[in-house]
Design a protein around this motif. Structure first.
Motif, PDB file in Angstrom:
ATOM      1  N   TYR A   1       0.821  -1.145  -0.110  1.00  0.00           N
ATOM      2  CA  TYR A   1       0.054  -0.162  -0.137  1.00  0.00           C
ATOM      3  C   TYR A   1       0.790   1.256  -0.065  1.00  0.00           C
ATOM      4  O   TYR A   1       1.990   1.286   0.644  1.00  0.00           O
ATOM      5  CB  TYR A   1      -0.899   0.002   1.429  1.00  0.00           C
ATOM      6  CG  TYR A   1      -1.647  -1.229   1.243  1.00  0.00           C
ATOM      7  CD1 TYR A   1      -3.087  -1.263   0.722  1.00  0.00           C
ATOM      8  CD2 TYR A   1      -1.190  -2.390   2.138  1.00  0.00           C
ATOM      9  CE1 TYR A   1      -3.876  -2.594   1.094  1.00  0.00           C
ATOM     10  CE2 TYR A   1      -1.956  -3.543   2.092  1.00  0.00           C
ATOM     11  CZ  TYR A   1      -3.350  -3.388   1.749  1.00  0.00           C
ATOM     12  OH  TYR A   1      -4.112  -4.616   1.712  1.00  0.00           O
ATOM     13  N   ALA A   2       0.403   2.210  -0.631  1.00  0.00           N
ATOM     14  CA  ALA A   2       1.422   3.351  -0.666  1.00  0.00           C
ATOM     15  C   ALA A   2       0.548   4.600  -0.077  1.00  0.00           C
ATOM     16  O   ALA A   2      -0.789   4.737  -0.278  1.00  0.00           O
ATOM     17  CB  ALA A   2       1.639   3.585  -2.340  1.00  0.00           C
ATOM     18  N   PHE A   3       1.270   5.756   0.427  1.00  0.00           N
ATOM     19  CA  PHE A   3       0.702   6.992   0.897  1.00  0.00           C
ATOM     20  C   PHE A   3       1.519   8.057   0.722  1.00  0.00           C
ATOM     21  O   PHE A   3       2.737   7.857   0.916  1.00  0.00           O
ATOM     22  CB  PHE A   3      -0.225   6.694   2.042  1.00  0.00           C
ATOM     23  CG  PHE A   3       0.503   6.438   3.305  1.00  0.00           C
ATOM     24  CD1 PHE A   3       0.971   7.381   4.066  1.00  0.00           C
ATOM     25  CD2 PHE A   3       0.700   5.097   3.351  1.00  0.00           C
ATOM     26  CE1 PHE A   3       1.773   7.290   5.288  1.00  0.00           C
ATOM     27  CE2 PHE A   3       1.544   4.677   4.519  1.00  0.00           C
ATOM     28  CZ  PHE A   3       1.929   5.675   5.410  1.00  0.00           C
ATOM     29  N   VAL A   4       1.024   9.238   0.626  1.00  0.00           N
ATOM     30  CA  VAL A   4       2.079  10.312   0.682  1.00  0.00           C
ATOM     31  C   VAL A   4       1.770  11.306   1.690  1.00  0.00           C
ATOM     32  O   VAL A   4       0.392  11.519   1.909  1.00  0.00           O
ATOM     33  CB  VAL A   4       2.277  11.233  -0.697  1.00  0.00           C
ATOM     34  CG1 VAL A   4       1.002  11.545  -1.271  1.00  0.00           C
ATOM     35  CG2 VAL A   4       3.265  12.132  -0.563  1.00  0.00           C
ATOM     36  N   LEU A   5       2.590  11.785   2.351  1.00  0.00           N
ATOM     37  CA  LEU A   5       2.229  12.783   3.763  1.00  0.00           C
ATOM     38  C   LEU A   5       2.881  13.976   3.241  1.00  0.00           C
ATOM     39  O   LEU A   5       3.775  14.234   2.762  1.00  0.00           O
ATOM     40  CB  LEU A   5       2.701  12.349   4.925  1.00  0.00           C
ATOM     41  CG  LEU A   5       2.432  11.075   5.579  1.00  0.00           C
ATOM     42  CD1 LEU A   5       3.154  10.532   6.965  1.00  0.00           C
ATOM     43  CD2 LEU A   5       1.044  11.177   5.803  1.00  0.00           C
ATOM     44  N   GLU A   6       2.265  15.302   3.833  1.00  0.00           N
ATOM     45  CA  GLU A   6       2.805  16.382   3.742  1.00  0.00           C
ATOM     46  C   GLU A   6       3.056  16.900   5.077  1.00  0.00           C
ATOM     47  O   GLU A   6       1.965  17.305   5.796  1.00  0.00           O
ATOM     48  CB  GLU A   6       2.128  17.598   2.879  1.00  0.00           C
ATOM     49  CG  GLU A   6       2.732  18.920   2.692  1.00  0.00           C
ATOM     50  CD  GLU A   6       1.806  19.776   1.687  1.00  0.00           C
ATOM     51  OE1 GLU A   6       2.115  20.951   1.972  1.00  0.00           O
ATOM     52  OE2 GLU A   6       1.061  19.146   1.005  1.00  0.00           O
ATOM     53  N   VAL A   7       4.188  17.215   5.461  1.00  0.00           N
ATOM     54  CA  VAL A   7       4.641  17.616   7.039  1.00  0.00           C
ATOM     55  C   VAL A   7       4.711  19.089   6.958  1.00  0.00           C
ATOM     56  O   VAL A   7       5.249  19.680   6.134  1.00  0.00           O
ATOM     57  CB  VAL A   7       5.758  16.974   7.643  1.00  0.00           C
ATOM     58  CG1 VAL A   7       5.849  17.614   9.105  1.00  0.00           C
ATOM     59  CG2 VAL A   7       5.624  15.316   7.601  1.00  0.00           C
ATOM     60  N   LYS A   8       3.758  19.880   7.797  1.00  0.00           N
ATOM     61  CA  LYS A   8       3.784  21.344   7.934  1.00  0.00           C
ATOM     62  C   LYS A   8       4.663  21.793   8.966  1.00  0.00           C
ATOM     63  O   LYS A   8       4.785  21.055   9.836  1.00  0.00           O
ATOM     64  CB  LYS A   8       2.245  22.033   7.970  1.00  0.00           C
ATOM     65  CG  LYS A   8       1.403  21.598   6.927  1.00  0.00           C
ATOM     66  CD  LYS A   8       1.877  22.320   5.758  1.00  0.00           C
ATOM     67  CE  LYS A   8       0.839  22.438   4.748  1.00  0.00           C
ATOM     68  NZ  LYS A   8       1.273  23.188   3.494  1.00  0.00           N
TER      69      LYS A   8
END
Length: 150
Positions: free
Chosen positions: A143-150
């Motif tokens: 499974y794949a996912f992408v995070l954007e850390v602020k």
């Protein structure tokens, strides 16, 4: 009349082909979600082998190129959730940033978001290993996912 017979036959076949607790045929791996801030986010299914079928797909970067990143806070606690009665018994998590891949330790399906701002790609690979036969997989999925850390 013919439609009724076809429908009845389909229902009979479905009853013998193994249903999940939700009643839906399990023709593909179960869905996996990322839980962040008490919200479940879909992940993208990558390559898998399930029910005698193997499907090869692109890697996480290619799978996620048109996906909006999941926005999270630095060091936020995240969980991976697979909705399936039997949980995978072998797991591997990789984080990819700037073409650099590193293994991420998981503790009870939990991980922490990175501490530095940026966009991070993840590949979560799981296996349902046979409990009675060594080195035999009853199914696997990535499974794949992408995070954007602020």
């Amino acid at each position: 009349m013919r439609t009724w017979k076809v429908t009845a036959f389909g229902l009979i076949i479905a009853s013998f082909s193994g249903c999940s607790s939700s009643g839906v045929l399990e023709e593909s791996p179960p869905k996996a979600y990322l839980e962040a801030s008490n919200h479940l986010y879909d992940t993208k299914v990558g390559p898998y082998c399930w029910k005698n079928t193997c499907v090869d797909k692109a890697g996480p970067l290619e799978l996620l190129k048109n996906e909006k990143p999941i926005k999270v806070k630095a060091n936020e606690s995240l969980s991976l959730v697979i909705e399936y009665k039997r949980q995978p018994n072998e797991k591997h998590m990789a984080q990819i940033q700037n073409n650099h891949e590193m293994e991420i330790p998981l503790k009870k399906n939990k991980l922490k978001a990175p501490s530095e701002a940026g966009t991070y790609y993840y590949s979560y690979s799981v296996w349902w290993m046979d409990e009675s036969q060594k080195n035999v997989s009853n199914g696997d999925a990535s499974y794949a996912f992408v995070l954007e850390v602020k």
